[in-house]
Design an enzyme around this catalytic site. Sequence first.
Site, short mmCIF file in Angstrom:
data_model
loop_
_atom_site.label_atom_id
_atom_site.label_comp_id
_atom_site.label_asym_id
_atom_site.label_seq_id
_atom_site.Cartn_x
_atom_site.Cartn_y
_atom_site.Cartn_z
N LYS A 1 6.39 -43.35 37.93
CA LYS A 1 5.60 -44.50 37.49
C LYS A 1 6.11 -45.74 38.20
O LYS A 1 7.32 -45.93 38.34
CB LYS A 1 5.72 -44.66 35.97
CG LYS A 1 5.25 -46.00 35.41
CD LYS A 1 6.31 -46.73 34.60
CE LYS A 1 7.57 -47.03 35.34
NZ LYS A 1 8.48 -48.01 34.71
N ASP B 1 7.27 -45.73 28.32
CA ASP B 1 6.37 -45.31 29.39
C ASP B 1 5.68 -43.96 29.13
O ASP B 1 4.82 -43.56 29.92
CB ASP B 1 7.12 -45.22 30.72
CG ASP B 1 7.56 -46.57 31.23
OD1 ASP B 1 6.80 -47.54 31.06
OD2 ASP B 1 8.67 -46.67 31.80
N GLY C 1 13.88 -47.33 37.04
CA GLY C 1 12.64 -48.06 36.83
C GLY C 1 11.40 -47.30 37.22
O GLY C 1 10.31 -47.86 37.31
#
Length: 282
Positions: free
Chosen positions: A13, A134, A99
């Site tokens: 992502k 997420d 991240g």
Amino acid sequence: MKNSKELVFAKAKVNLALHVTGRRGDRYHFLDSLVVFPKIKDKLVIREASDFSVSIAGEFSDLVNPEDNSVIKAYDLVKEKLNSNFSIHLEKNIPVGAGLGGGSADSAAVLRYFQEKHKIEIPKNEIIAQIGADVPVCLSEKFQRVRGIGEITEEIHESNFELWMVLVNPGINVSTGEMFQSLEEIENKGLESFKGFKTSKDFIEYLQRQRNDLQGVACEKYPVIKCVLNEILETKNNLLTRMTGSGSTCFGLYSKMEYALRAQENIRDKFKSWWVQHSRVF
């Protein structure tokens, strides 16, 4: 049946923009973000077994706790609804603490598999987001806007233009919790409103007016992230440079594959220990 197996993929992502807009009483932060999924992925092999087990291999396997990880947490959410046990083998190709939402992507891949292949009803996004903010957005792997604490997702119709990305990770593990705790301004403006993007020029100009609210504090605590951003910025034909998520991975956007490939090779040649990968975005 217990010998059958299924290959499942979990894409990385990337937050093209990440605005922190507030914080709940339970310390979860409110976000407003644009998320895409480049073609960089973990692989999972899921098969029926006499007992539940998780095994891990791959480039970044040493950074995943085999006894307590997002795959186990996702399985725990649905195991009572299953008619048998399963073994899950994870090939960890996405950097950890980077991240890129790799753990969330793995969780989402497990939940998506049991939802699609075994017709299991998975929990609501509010519950899933407790594994990781997420996880809900990773269930789809489409271009999306994410709000709330990660539980509100909205698919954005992909545009017809071409866009490429180079991802660069300097090999450091950044704690998401630490970055949020270090953030002084938590009530920031959300994303600028939009109705869609007809051209890459429109899209890049829009992104340039947005930001990642965690980038400043990450660069302050980990100066190498600033170095990564500068190196990407110096590549030819770069359209935008930014950090994704809470770091440490940063990305550059390019209009053509040849530009992204050239940037990838130049950075790889200069920094042999860095993880550098290119991928198409749209």
